[in-house]
Design a protein around this motif. Structure first.
Motif, short mmCIF file in Angstrom:
data_model
loop_
_atom_site.label_atom_id
_atom_site.label_comp_id
_atom_site.label_asym_id
_atom_site.label_seq_id
_atom_site.Cartn_x
_atom_site.Cartn_y
_atom_site.Cartn_z
N TYR B 14 1.03 -1.01 0.00
CA TYR B 14 -0.29 -0.14 0.54
C TYR B 14 1.33 0.54 0.05
CZ TYR B 14 -3.38 -3.13 0.76
OH TYR B 14 -4.31 -4.78 0.55
N ASP B 15 2.23 1.16 0.01
CA ASP B 15 2.96 2.40 -0.12
C ASP B 15 3.09 2.78 -1.76
OD1 ASP B 15 6.24 1.56 -1.13
OD2 ASP B 15 4.31 -0.26 -0.26
N ARG B 16 3.89 4.01 -1.26
CA ARG B 16 2.50 4.71 -3.05
C ARG B 16 4.11 4.92 -3.76
NH1 ARG B 16 0.78 9.38 -3.48
NH2 ARG B 16 2.04 9.72 -5.62
N GLN B 17 5.58 4.62 -3.07
CA GLN B 17 7.29 4.28 -3.74
C GLN B 17 6.49 3.09 -5.05
OE1 GLN B 17 10.14 4.30 -1.69
NE2 GLN B 17 11.31 4.00 -3.11
N THR B 18 5.88 1.73 -3.93
CA THR B 18 5.32 0.96 -4.68
C THR B 18 4.35 0.85 -5.60
OG1 THR B 18 5.83 -0.59 -2.72
CG2 THR B 18 5.04 -1.61 -4.83
N VAL B 19 3.14 1.78 -5.60
CA VAL B 19 2.33 2.14 -6.32
C VAL B 19 2.59 3.24 -7.98
CG1 VAL B 19 0.00 3.29 -6.77
CG2 VAL B 19 0.81 1.78 -4.93
N ASP B 20 3.70 4.14 -7.10
CA ASP B 20 4.44 4.42 -8.29
C ASP B 20 5.18 3.89 -9.45
OD1 ASP B 20 2.89 6.71 -7.44
OD2 ASP B 20 4.54 7.53 -6.14
N ALA B 21 5.78 2.84 -8.31
CA ALA B 21 6.41 2.94 -9.68
C ALA B 21 5.90 1.08 -10.38
CB ALA B 21 7.46 1.43 -8.86
N ILE B 22 4.93 0.59 -10.34
CA ILE B 22 4.20 0.39 -11.09
C ILE B 22 3.22 1.40 -12.49
CG2 ILE B 22 2.21 -1.40 -11.41
CD1 ILE B 22 2.78 -2.34 -8.15
N ALA B 147 -8.52 13.61 -14.70
CA ALA B 147 -7.27 12.82 -13.26
C ALA B 147 -8.16 12.79 -12.17
CB ALA B 147 -7.01 14.62 -13.16
N LEU B 148 -7.10 11.77 -11.87
CA LEU B 148 -7.62 10.54 -10.42
C LEU B 148 -6.21 11.17 -9.22
CD1 LEU B 148 -9.73 8.89 -9.75
CD2 LEU B 148 -8.04 6.62 -11.08
N PRO B 149 -7.43 11.79 -8.42
CA PRO B 149 -6.37 11.61 -7.51
C PRO B 149 -5.46 10.26 -6.66
CG PRO B 149 -8.67 11.88 -6.52
CD PRO B 149 -8.81 11.72 -7.97
N LEU B 150 -4.07 9.80 -6.86
CA LEU B 150 -4.18 8.80 -6.01
C LEU B 150 -4.07 8.62 -4.26
CD1 LEU B 150 -0.69 8.93 -8.14
CD2 LEU B 150 -2.71 6.83 -8.39
N ASP B 151 -5.30 9.02 -3.81
CA ASP B 151 -5.61 8.65 -2.36
C ASP B 151 -6.07 7.89 -2.16
OD1 ASP B 151 -5.25 11.57 -2.00
OD2 ASP B 151 -7.90 12.29 -2.55
N GLU B 152 -6.80 6.64 -2.50
CA GLU B 152 -6.81 5.70 -2.79
C GLU B 152 -6.09 4.48 -3.65
OE1 GLU B 152 -11.10 4.30 -2.17
OE2 GLU B 152 -11.12 6.53 -2.36
N CYS B 153 -5.15 3.97 -3.52
CA CYS B 153 -4.28 2.68 -4.30
C CYS B 153 -3.63 1.55 -3.53
CB CYS B 153 -3.34 4.37 -5.13
SG CYS B 153 -2.16 4.98 -4.42
N SER B 154 -3.32 0.44 -4.29
CA SER B 154 -2.86 -0.29 -3.87
C SER B 154 -2.19 -1.00 -4.85
CB SER B 154 -3.44 -0.97 -2.87
OG SER B 154 -4.59 -2.17 -4.06
N ALA B 155 -0.85 -2.02 -4.47
CA ALA B 155 -0.43 -2.47 -5.04
C ALA B 155 -0.10 -3.75 -5.08
CB ALA B 155 1.14 -2.10 -4.66
N LYS B 156 -0.28 -4.99 -5.71
CA LYS B 156 -0.10 -6.48 -5.63
C LYS B 156 1.06 -7.24 -6.64
CE LYS B 156 -3.49 -10.32 -4.69
NZ LYS B 156 -4.54 -10.78 -4.55
N ILE B 157 1.50 -7.60 -6.03
CA ILE B 157 2.58 -8.36 -6.51
C ILE B 157 3.29 -9.90 -6.25
CG2 ILE B 157 5.77 -7.43 -6.39
CD1 ILE B 157 5.34 -5.30 -6.02
N ARG B 158 4.10 -10.06 -7.92
CA ARG B 158 4.43 -11.48 -7.09
C ARG B 158 6.17 -12.06 -7.86
NH1 ARG B 158 5.79 -16.98 -8.17
NH2 ARG B 158 5.14 -18.62 -6.68
N THR B 159 6.50 -12.27 -7.63
CA THR B 159 8.03 -12.26 -7.65
C THR B 159 8.16 -13.36 -7.25
OG1 THR B 159 8.70 -11.88 -6.08
CG2 THR B 159 8.13 -10.08 -7.86
N GLY B 160 9.39 -14.29 -8.43
CA GLY B 160 9.76 -15.58 -7.95
C GLY B 160 9.93 -17.09 -8.24
N PRO B 161 10.50 -17.67 -8.13
CA PRO B 161 10.36 -19.14 -8.27
C PRO B 161 8.81 -19.94 -7.75
CG PRO B 161 11.44 -19.40 -6.68
CD PRO B 161 11.70 -17.68 -6.53
N PRO B 162 8.43 -20.65 -8.57
CA PRO B 162 7.03 -22.07 -8.13
C PRO B 162 7.54 -22.50 -6.79
CG PRO B 162 8.40 -22.73 -9.65
CD PRO B 162 8.98 -20.94 -8.84
N THR B 163 6.48 -21.99 -6.06
CA THR B 163 5.92 -22.69 -4.46
C THR B 163 5.52 -23.38 -4.79
OG1 THR B 163 5.47 -20.54 -4.02
CG2 THR B 163 5.00 -21.78 -3.15
#
Lengths: 185, 185
Positions: B14-22, B147-163
């Motif tokens: 939920y941090d803006r830095q992660t969302v912004d990068a995406i 314009a859409l404000p970035l007040d409510e935003c979130s990110a979801k990420i999957r990385t890495g090998p299979p589980t």
């Protein structure tokens, strides 16, 4: 519905062959649904089988919750094919193919569920279903499969070079199309 | 909201830095809105500037019509990074980064509109705004910026090998990650 003229009506297509080709040429779709008046758009994997678009997700997902109450959904698949650089910024565009499917989805069970999962897995990685271990009952219970009929669907496509304004003919600005594509490494 | 446990809560951020990068790592987003109870998801080009996500489209589009009535929207940006091949079909997955922005958008006018168009054009093709002819008044009128404000935003990420499931350890099935990426030709 508005009676205003759409800007590029010539880009629309409604024949199933065009829609199917777009759906089949990728496995990422963006699914929209509504909960308490708020639209949500989530990425999902899909596969088409005949007249049905299959999606899969977690039983705990908001989408599955929304579907349980008979919600309408929209599944959109878009392929970006190129960046269209024109002499004026106004005429810049992208080449793309997009398919939109509207409707009410249903939860899939039994043999159809297994066939749908096979379709999705083999759509993402052809032949993979036959190589990997098949799902057991517990695994099947924790995966939800959703079917969306292809009754209401349409496509929108832009291809080709930039459309320049006639009065830009003499401008010395480089223009053309930058092709984009996916690669697997 | 449901109290059910989400299948992969560890993938949320939920941090803006992660969302912004995406948001910044691509220019195609899928925008969801509701008209008469039906959700629609349409592909649009975007650019972020500070705390705002800018989108642009035709004044005649359904989205712009919906926004004129103060509708809630959802803008989702997804990057597919890899196909995750596990020993069992159940553990198959994809590596991805997805950002979701919720909110009420507004129509942008005046100097902000020009700056937003510049941001979008230069996000798709860096430096292009300075090379091509600038828009005239008529062209600006036939392009709508949202314009859409970035007040409510979130990110979801999957990385890495299979589980893998522990009981699949001895299975002789090849597994790993097939990397996916965009190229410009």
């Amino acid at each position: 519905m508005s009676t205003r003229v759409r800007r590029h009506p010539e880009r629309g297509a409604y024949d199933r062959q065009t829609v199917d080709a777009i759906l089949d040429d990728g496995f990422l779709c963006h699914v929209g649904f509504v909960l308490d008046g708020q639209p949500y758009v989530i990425p999902m994997l899909h596969a088409r089988a005949g007249d049905v678009l299959y999606l899969h997700g977690s039983p705990a997902s908001r989408l599955v919750q929304a579907l349980a109450s008979g919600a309408r959904v929209c599944a959109t698949v878009t392929h970006l094919d190129g960046i269209v650089l024109a002499k004026s910024v106004f005429n810049h565009s992208v080449n793309y193919r997009s398919a939109v499917v509207l409707g009410s989805a249903r939860i899939v069970e039994g043999d159809e569920k297994l066939a749908a999962l096979e379709a999705i897995v083999n759509h993402v990685e052809p032949g993979r279903w036959e190589v990997a271990r098949q799902p057991n009952d517990k695994e099947l219970r924790t995966t939800e499969v959703i079917a969306l009929p292809l009754d209401e669907c349409s496509a929108k496509i832009r291809t080709g070079p930039p459309t320049e304004s006639p009065h830009d003919d003499d401008l010395d600005v480089p223009s053309g199309v930058v092709q984009l594509r996916w690669i697997r490494e």
